[in-house]
Design a protein around this motif. Sequence first.
Motif, PDB file in Angstrom:
ATOM      1  N   VAL A  63       0.796  -1.063  -0.053  1.00 18.49           N
ATOM      2  CA  VAL A  63       0.148  -0.050   0.081  1.00 18.49           C
ATOM      3  C   VAL A  63       0.806   1.217   0.173  1.00 18.49           C
ATOM      4  CG1 VAL A  63      -2.075  -0.835   1.060  1.00 18.49           C
ATOM      5  CG2 VAL A  63      -0.181  -0.100   2.541  1.00 18.49           C
ATOM      6  N   ALA A  64       0.468   2.205  -0.803  1.00 22.02           N
ATOM      7  CA  ALA A  64       1.147   3.434  -1.007  1.00 22.02           C
ATOM      8  C   ALA A  64       0.072   4.592  -0.065  1.00 22.02           C
ATOM      9  CB  ALA A  64       1.414   4.094  -2.075  1.00 22.02           C
ATOM     10  N   ILE A  65       0.975   5.027   1.141  1.00 21.89           N
ATOM     11  CA  ILE A  65       0.207   5.694   2.035  1.00 21.89           C
ATOM     12  C   ILE A  65       0.696   7.354   1.628  1.00 21.89           C
ATOM     13  CG2 ILE A  65      -0.016   6.244   4.474  1.00 21.89           C
ATOM     14  CD1 ILE A  65      -1.566   3.830   3.547  1.00 21.89           C
ATOM     15  N   GLY A  66      -0.298   8.077   1.565  1.00 22.91           N
ATOM     16  CA  GLY A  66       0.287   9.613   1.287  1.00 22.91           C
ATOM     17  C   GLY A  66       0.613   9.693   0.061  1.00 22.91           C
ATOM     18  N   PRO A  67       0.957  11.067  -0.430  1.00 18.47           N
ATOM     19  CA  PRO A  67       1.127  11.367  -1.724  1.00 18.47           C
ATOM     20  C   PRO A  67       2.540  11.203  -2.388  1.00 18.47           C
ATOM     21  CG  PRO A  67       1.461  13.331  -0.298  1.00 18.47           C
ATOM     22  CD  PRO A  67       0.957  12.215   0.694  1.00 18.47           C
ATOM     23  N   LEU A  68       3.586  10.831  -1.539  1.00 17.83           N
ATOM     24  CA  LEU A  68       5.017  10.612  -2.113  1.00 17.83           C
ATOM     25  C   LEU A  68       5.083   9.487  -3.195  1.00 17.83           C
ATOM     26  CD1 LEU A  68       7.359  11.913   0.857  1.00 17.83           C
ATOM     27  CD2 LEU A  68       6.576  13.196  -1.109  1.00 17.83           C
ATOM     28  N   ASN A  69       4.331   8.236  -2.490  1.00 23.18           N
ATOM     29  CA  ASN A  69       4.535   7.032  -3.167  1.00 23.18           C
ATOM     30  C   ASN A  69       3.658   6.933  -4.349  1.00 23.18           C
ATOM     31  OD1 ASN A  69       6.929   5.570  -2.426  1.00 23.18           O
ATOM     32  ND2 ASN A  69       6.017   5.593  -0.353  1.00 23.18           N
ATOM     33  N   LYS A 117      -0.129  20.009   4.218  1.00 25.44           N
ATOM     34  CA  LYS A 117       0.875  19.987   3.272  1.00 25.44           C
ATOM     35  C   LYS A 117       2.188  20.557   3.873  1.00 25.44           C
ATOM     36  CE  LYS A 117      -0.575  22.654  -0.029  1.00 25.44           C
ATOM     37  NZ  LYS A 117      -1.164  23.942  -0.750  1.00 25.44           N
ATOM     38  N   ASP A 118       2.046  21.208   4.877  1.00 25.29           N
ATOM     39  CA  ASP A 118       3.443  21.846   5.225  1.00 25.29           C
ATOM     40  C   ASP A 118       4.286  20.624   5.836  1.00 25.29           C
ATOM     41  OD1 ASP A 118       3.021  24.306   4.573  1.00 25.29           O
ATOM     42  OD2 ASP A 118       2.645  25.153   6.681  1.00 25.29           O
ATOM     43  N   CYS A 119       3.639  19.513   6.142  1.00 25.92           N
ATOM     44  CA  CYS A 119       4.312  18.218   6.605  1.00 25.92           C
ATOM     45  C   CYS A 119       5.216  17.561   5.630  1.00 25.92           C
ATOM     46  CB  CYS A 119       3.459  16.992   7.347  1.00 25.92           C
ATOM     47  SG  CYS A 119       2.598  17.994   8.666  1.00 25.92           S
ATOM     48  N   TYR A 120       4.896  18.131   4.456  1.00 30.69           N
ATOM     49  CA  TYR A 120       5.688  17.203   3.370  1.00 30.69           C
ATOM     50  C   TYR A 120       6.574  18.184   2.437  1.00 30.69           C
ATOM     51  CZ  TYR A 120       2.307  13.582   3.808  1.00 30.69           C
ATOM     52  OH  TYR A 120       1.366  12.496   4.144  1.00 30.69           O
ATOM     53  N   TYR A 121       7.546  17.538   1.729  1.00 27.48           N
ATOM     54  CA  TYR A 121       8.410  18.153   0.851  1.00 27.48           C
ATOM     55  C   TYR A 121       8.231  17.529  -0.388  1.00 27.48           C
ATOM     56  CZ  TYR A 121      12.700  19.929  -1.660  1.00 27.48           C
ATOM     57  OH  TYR A 121      13.487  20.084  -2.379  1.00 27.48           O
ATOM     58  N   PHE A 122       7.485  18.132  -1.399  1.00 27.26           N
ATOM     59  CA  PHE A 122       7.147  17.606  -2.511  1.00 27.26           C
ATOM     60  C   PHE A 122       8.012  18.120  -3.546  1.00 27.26           C
ATOM     61  CE2 PHE A 122       2.964  18.558  -0.363  1.00 27.26           C
ATOM     62  CZ  PHE A 122       2.460  17.010  -0.386  1.00 27.26           C
TER      63      PHE A 122
END
Length: 482
Positions: A63-69, A117-122
Amino acid sequence: MASDRIDSPLTEQAIKFGKLKSLKEANIDSLPSHKPYIREVPHKLSSCYHKEDCKRYFQPTSVAIGPLNRQRETNKHSRIHRGEECKLKLAKMFIKECNGKVEDFYENVKKEIETLKDCYYFKGQNWTDEELAYIFLVDGCALLLFIVLYVDNKWEGFRDTHGLVGIPEVDFFLLENQLPYQLLKILIDSFVEASKDVDFKRLFKEYITDFINNSFLSLIASQQHRIQVDHSQPHLSHGQHEEEEDPVHLLDLLRRRLMGVKSKKKGAKEQERTNESGWLHTEMKGDKSRHRFSIRNVKELKDNGIRFKAREKVDSLTKIEFNDRCCMPTLNLAPIFLHNTTMPLLLNLMAYELCPYFKEDCKITSHLSFLDSLIDTSEDVKELRDAGVLHHGLGSDEAVAKLFNKISSILVPNLKMDSELRRIHEYCSNKSHPRNLCASFVAKLTDTYFSSPWSFLVFLGALAGLIMTGIQTYTSFQGKLP
């Protein structure tokens, strides 16, 4: 010559102003102003592994959890794509369980989208707020229901009944596969609001705590070694104090559990803990007694009379205890179990601590570096395994030694002494002390005559022969006296 460069003052000035112009026009918009703790695995860690090893250690299998994967897997028949269907079913059942509305959950998530969104580095990913809110809603609800089913030992039956793909627990502890803990709180609050039962807030915290404790137990080899696990730490209790700072995500919560330290209160300063192997990236201001040093491997410590022992009561993976009293100095370590599931946990914890914005002491990374300093060869692994400190399912002791040597290639440790490690270093440096000489003698005697049952029997036989010879000599001498 005509081809020679002529550095006139005018040319030098043009070059200088040209460079200043490029400096002024440099684009810094890509640098985040916040501190994103959910990001790609640092390159200096992932570059040490082959492509397949990186996929095994740092990328999800189901499973890919969140946007990064989310966009990494393109094969529509892969387990990752099958995992998307699994997440949808879990998320729908989670909302249905409280008689809630999907729209209400979605709006609650959307209201906090900027914070999430601030928790991620896209890096190279452009998501709209609506797309991110949908991803957070589905993945967060699916994760919470999975935790409940897993802790209650109902996941396998649920999966078989609904024909879902199997999900390994480790998928939820990968750095690139994290969800902000703040999101889980939003969804739990939405569940409580829809069900009109405030007890669910406490129950979900208990489930998350038990889920983390299960991963902790898988790392400390509790099944192989009958040890007592200390669950009395304040940050592990089900009734967590509200003033304590929330974890960043589940991986951060697991890290706190492994260190066995209380969560920081909001606004509190990080305190140095000198009784743990935190000797990497640690500030030592004003302490001139601490200096750079190196810890010797198992063989050299053993030659100095130091024995290794697995701690019987474990509240932290990183805590070490050195007892140098009498003639049998002992280094007590928490037993650790290395296998195909725990290695991704440890490497992702290391990746999290190596992130640019991580400001705490790198306790897990330091402890792995400490273990690497102990392990040079397969013989060192065998000694730790015989002492009950290290268990593994990686095939051979040589494979474990190579694994730690590979990890060490990415570490640039700032080796400064903490209390226990300083005592070990000072003990080994003072070889002429009578206590150290005695300990070395006892260690060599033990290795020579007590390392196996046969050598012990041979020693007993020789000792018995010596005693009998002495008795016979004494009686013969007594018989000759007038």
